[in-house]
Design a protein around this motif. Structure first.
Motif, PDB file in Angstrom:
ATOM      1  N   GLU A  41       0.831  -1.199   0.000  1.00 38.14           N
ATOM      2  CA  GLU A  41       0.000   0.000   0.000  1.00 38.14           C
ATOM      3  C   GLU A  41       0.867   1.250   0.000  1.00 38.14           C
ATOM      4  N   LEU A  42       0.647   2.128  -0.974  1.00 39.03           N
ATOM      5  CA  LEU A  42       1.276   3.441  -1.033  1.00 39.03           C
ATOM      6  C   LEU A  42       0.184   4.454  -0.713  1.00 39.03           C
ATOM      7  N   LEU A  43       0.320   5.166   0.396  1.00 37.95           N
ATOM      8  CA  LEU A  43      -0.797   5.985   0.867  1.00 37.95           C
ATOM      9  C   LEU A  43      -1.074   7.176  -0.046  1.00 37.95           C
ATOM     10  N   SER A  44      -0.072   8.057  -0.224  1.00 40.10           N
ATOM     11  CA  SER A  44      -0.218   9.180  -1.151  1.00 40.10           C
ATOM     12  C   SER A  44       1.134   9.840  -1.340  1.00 40.10           C
ATOM     13  N   HIS A  45       1.333  10.502  -2.481  1.00 43.77           N
ATOM     14  CA  HIS A  45       2.531  11.293  -2.742  1.00 43.77           C
ATOM     15  C   HIS A  45       3.826  10.490  -2.556  1.00 43.77           C
ATOM     16  N   VAL A  46       3.778   9.207  -2.784  1.00 43.53           N
ATOM     17  CA  VAL A  46       4.972   8.364  -2.704  1.00 43.53           C
ATOM     18  C   VAL A  46       5.614   8.299  -4.080  1.00 43.53           C
ATOM     19  N   SER A  47       6.949   8.381  -4.132  1.00 38.15           N
ATOM     20  CA  SER A  47       7.671   8.290  -5.400  1.00 38.15           C
ATOM     21  C   SER A  47       8.627   7.105  -5.347  1.00 38.15           C
ATOM     22  N   ILE A  48       8.391   6.109  -6.199  1.00 37.89           N
ATOM     23  CA  ILE A  48       9.235   4.915  -6.266  1.00 37.89           C
ATOM     24  C   ILE A  48       9.706   4.753  -7.703  1.00 37.89           C
ATOM     25  N   ASP A  49      11.011   4.639  -7.873  1.00 39.06           N
ATOM     26  CA  ASP A  49      11.557   4.551  -9.224  1.00 39.06           C
ATOM     27  C   ASP A  49      12.693   3.528  -9.232  1.00 39.06           C
ATOM     28  N   GLY A  50      13.347   3.424 -10.389  1.00 35.82           N
ATOM     29  CA  GLY A  50      14.483   2.523 -10.528  1.00 35.82           C
ATOM     30  C   GLY A  50      14.062   1.066 -10.481  1.00 35.82           C
ATOM     31  N   HIS A  51      15.065   0.202 -10.350  1.00 38.62           N
ATOM     32  CA  HIS A  51      14.842  -1.243 -10.271  1.00 38.62           C
ATOM     33  C   HIS A  51      14.585  -1.588  -8.806  1.00 38.62           C
ATOM     34  N   THR A  52      13.356  -1.364  -8.396  1.00 38.26           N
ATOM     35  CA  THR A  52      12.979  -1.467  -6.985  1.00 38.26           C
ATOM     36  C   THR A  52      11.929  -2.547  -6.805  1.00 38.26           C
ATOM     37  N   VAL A  53      12.135  -3.388  -5.795  1.00 42.29           N
ATOM     38  CA  VAL A  53      11.154  -4.404  -5.415  1.00 42.29           C
ATOM     39  C   VAL A  53      10.719  -4.127  -3.987  1.00 42.29           C
ATOM     40  N   LEU A  54       9.409  -4.028  -3.786  1.00 44.88           N
ATOM     41  CA  LEU A  54       8.851  -3.799  -2.455  1.00 44.88           C
ATOM     42  C   LEU A  54       8.028  -5.023  -2.078  1.00 44.88           C
ATOM     43  N   GLY A  55       8.417  -5.662  -0.955  1.00 43.88           N
ATOM     44  CA  GLY A  55       7.843  -6.939  -0.579  1.00 43.88           C
ATOM     45  C   GLY A  55       6.397  -6.869  -0.130  1.00 43.88           C
ATOM     46  N   ALA A  56       5.763  -8.027  -0.102  1.00 43.99           N
ATOM     47  CA  ALA A  56       4.342  -8.150   0.200  1.00 43.99           C
ATOM     48  C   ALA A  56       3.995  -7.549   1.557  1.00 43.99           C
ATOM     49  N   ASP A  57       2.801  -6.958   1.613  1.00 44.30           N
ATOM     50  CA  ASP A  57       2.223  -6.433   2.854  1.00 44.30           C
ATOM     51  C   ASP A  57       2.992  -5.252   3.429  1.00 44.30           C
ATOM     52  N   SER A  58       3.816  -4.624   2.624  1.00 47.24           N
ATOM     53  CA  SER A  58       4.536  -3.432   3.079  1.00 47.24           C
ATOM     54  C   SER A  58       3.674  -2.193   2.859  1.00 47.24           C
ATOM     55  N   LYS A  59       3.965  -1.156   3.653  1.00 48.20           N
ATOM     56  CA  LYS A  59       3.157   0.058   3.610  1.00 48.20           C
ATOM     57  C   LYS A  59       4.069   1.271   3.597  1.00 48.20           C
ATOM     58  N   VAL A  60       3.809   2.199   2.672  1.00 48.69           N
ATOM     59  CA  VAL A  60       4.656   3.376   2.502  1.00 48.69           C
ATOM     60  C   VAL A  60       3.798   4.625   2.668  1.00 48.69           C
ATOM     61  N   PHE A  61       4.299   5.545   3.488  1.00 44.84           N
ATOM     62  CA  PHE A  61       3.553   6.742   3.856  1.00 44.84           C
ATOM     63  C   PHE A  61       3.939   7.935   2.970  1.00 44.84           C
ATOM     64  N   PRO A  62       3.195   9.031   3.048  1.00 45.22           N
ATOM     65  CA  PRO A  62       3.388  10.147   2.108  1.00 45.22           C
ATOM     66  C   PRO A  62       4.806  10.706   2.060  1.00 45.22           C
ATOM     67  N   PHE A  63       5.192  11.064   0.845  1.00 40.45           N
ATOM     68  CA  PHE A  63       6.429  11.771   0.519  1.00 40.45           C
ATOM     69  C   PHE A  63       7.694  10.928   0.694  1.00 40.45           C
ATOM     70  N   ALA A  64       7.545   9.643   0.896  1.00 40.41           N
ATOM     71  CA  ALA A  64       8.722   8.775   0.876  1.00 40.41           C
ATOM     72  C   ALA A  64       9.268   8.704  -0.555  1.00 40.41           C
ATOM     73  N   ILE A  66      11.872   6.361  -2.870  1.00 40.76           N
ATOM     74  CA  ILE A  66      12.548   5.064  -2.886  1.00 40.76           C
ATOM     75  C   ILE A  66      13.047   4.769  -4.295  1.00 40.76           C
ATOM     76  N   GLY A  67      14.321   4.393  -4.403  1.00 37.82           N
ATOM     77  CA  GLY A  67      14.860   3.909  -5.668  1.00 37.82           C
ATOM     78  C   GLY A  67      15.402   4.953  -6.609  1.00 37.82           C
ATOM     79  N   HIS A  68      15.365   6.228  -6.231  1.00 38.44           N
ATOM     80  CA  HIS A  68      15.951   7.264  -7.079  1.00 38.44           C
ATOM     81  C   HIS A  68      17.471   7.227  -6.960  1.00 38.44           C
ATOM     82  N   GLU A  69      18.159   7.815  -7.914  1.00 42.43           N
ATOM     83  CA  GLU A  69      19.604   7.622  -8.002  1.00 42.43           C
ATOM     84  C   GLU A  69      20.317   8.011  -6.710  1.00 42.43           C
ATOM     85  N   PRO A  70      21.359   7.264  -6.363  1.00 44.49           N
ATOM     86  CA  PRO A  70      22.036   7.466  -5.081  1.00 44.49           C
ATOM     87  C   PRO A  70      22.802   8.776  -5.024  1.00 44.49           C
TER      88      PRO A  70
END
Length: 269
Positions: A41-64, A66-70
């Motif tokens: 579940e991505l609640l709102s305003h979450v940005s996930i990019d790149g070669h990213t895997v997010l495991g089952a039943d995980s929850k991400v809150f606003p403005f997180a 993940i996966g953008h260039e280091p």
């Protein structure tokens, strides 16, 4: 399980893979190479990019993010990855960067981790299972964090540092050396302050095992002889004790950082 539900304001890349029961809230952005396992579940305003895997039943809150260039000048666009385990909770404005060619190409976070608001996991860091990072904790590049480690708020950890399993790091600490398994460290710069006895008792470690670990700690961090000699003595004296052997193996392993030592004495109470 139900089909994915995507809010009409969210942008999801055509190549993204969405598992059953995935929920993507308002204004989220999910890149082409992202994989969201079942019931993420991505609640709102979450940005996930790149070669990213997010495991089952995980929850991400606003403005997180993940996966953008280091944040590493040696990164040149290589297709490195972020791998996040199951049942993880990633709170507001946390940031997690992918790996680099110079560090193994992957940033990995285990299962059941809690990454609180404003926390950061840098490129090529490896976190075990059930790691808790309180608000604004910063894990620098190439760090290795064992299972069941807890960080108090606003800790920072120097690049290439190892933190052993079941360790505890007090709030506002700056850690620039390796922390032994089951250890506790506090301060700026942090020093070893004993064993994480409260954590060991909460996780129902055997009383006798804790007793042996305390005795080995006192021996290893005594003032007589060299650290190597004291570690060898502890390895022999407690050769049948798995917790002590965890500590011995951790100290003996090659590392880019020094072992964190007690600053004043070696009391573990």
């Amino acid at each position: 399980m139900s089909s994915p539900v995507v809010h009409p304001t969210a942008i999801v890349g055509s190549g993204a893979q969405l598992g059953q029961g995935v929920k993507i809230g308002p204004y989220c952005i999910v890149g082409d190479n992202v994989v969201l396992r079942d019931n993420v579940e991505l609640l709102s305003h979450v940005s996930i990019d790149g070669h990213t895997v997010l495991g089952a039943d995980s929850k991400v809150f606003p403005f997180a993010s993940i996966g953008h260039e280091p944040q590493d000048r040696k990164y040149h666009g290589e297709a490195s990855r972020v791998e996040i385990g199951e049942r993880c909770v990633i709170r507001e404005s946390a940031t997690i960067n992918p790996g680099t060619e110079g560090g193994g190409m992957v940033t990995r976070i285990g299962n059941d981790c809690l990454i609180m608001a404003g926390a950061h996991v840098a490129h090529d860091a490896i976190l075990g299972n059930n790691v808790i990072m309180a608000n604004y904790v910063g894990i620098a590049g190439h760090c290795q964090i064992g299972d069941n480690v807890t960080f108090g708020g606003m800790c920072v950890v120097h690049q290439f540092t190892r933190v052993g399993a079941h360790a505890f790091v007090g709030a506002a600490s700056m850690v620039d050396g390796d922390i032994i398994p089951y250890g506790m460290a506090v301060g700026n710069r942090a020093s070893l302050t004993g064993l994480n006895l409260i954590g060991l008792k909460r996780r129902k470690f055997d009383r006798e095992a804790i007793h042996h670990l305390r005795a080995a700690y006192r021996l290893i961090f005594a003032s007589e002889g060299t650290l190597r000699e004291r570690v060898e003595d502890a390895a022999e004296l407690f050769k049948n004790d798995p917790l002590v052997q965890d500590v011995v193996a951790f100290i003996a392993a090659a590392s880019d950082r020094p072992i964190l030592l007690p600053r004043n004495g070696h009391d573990v109470d």
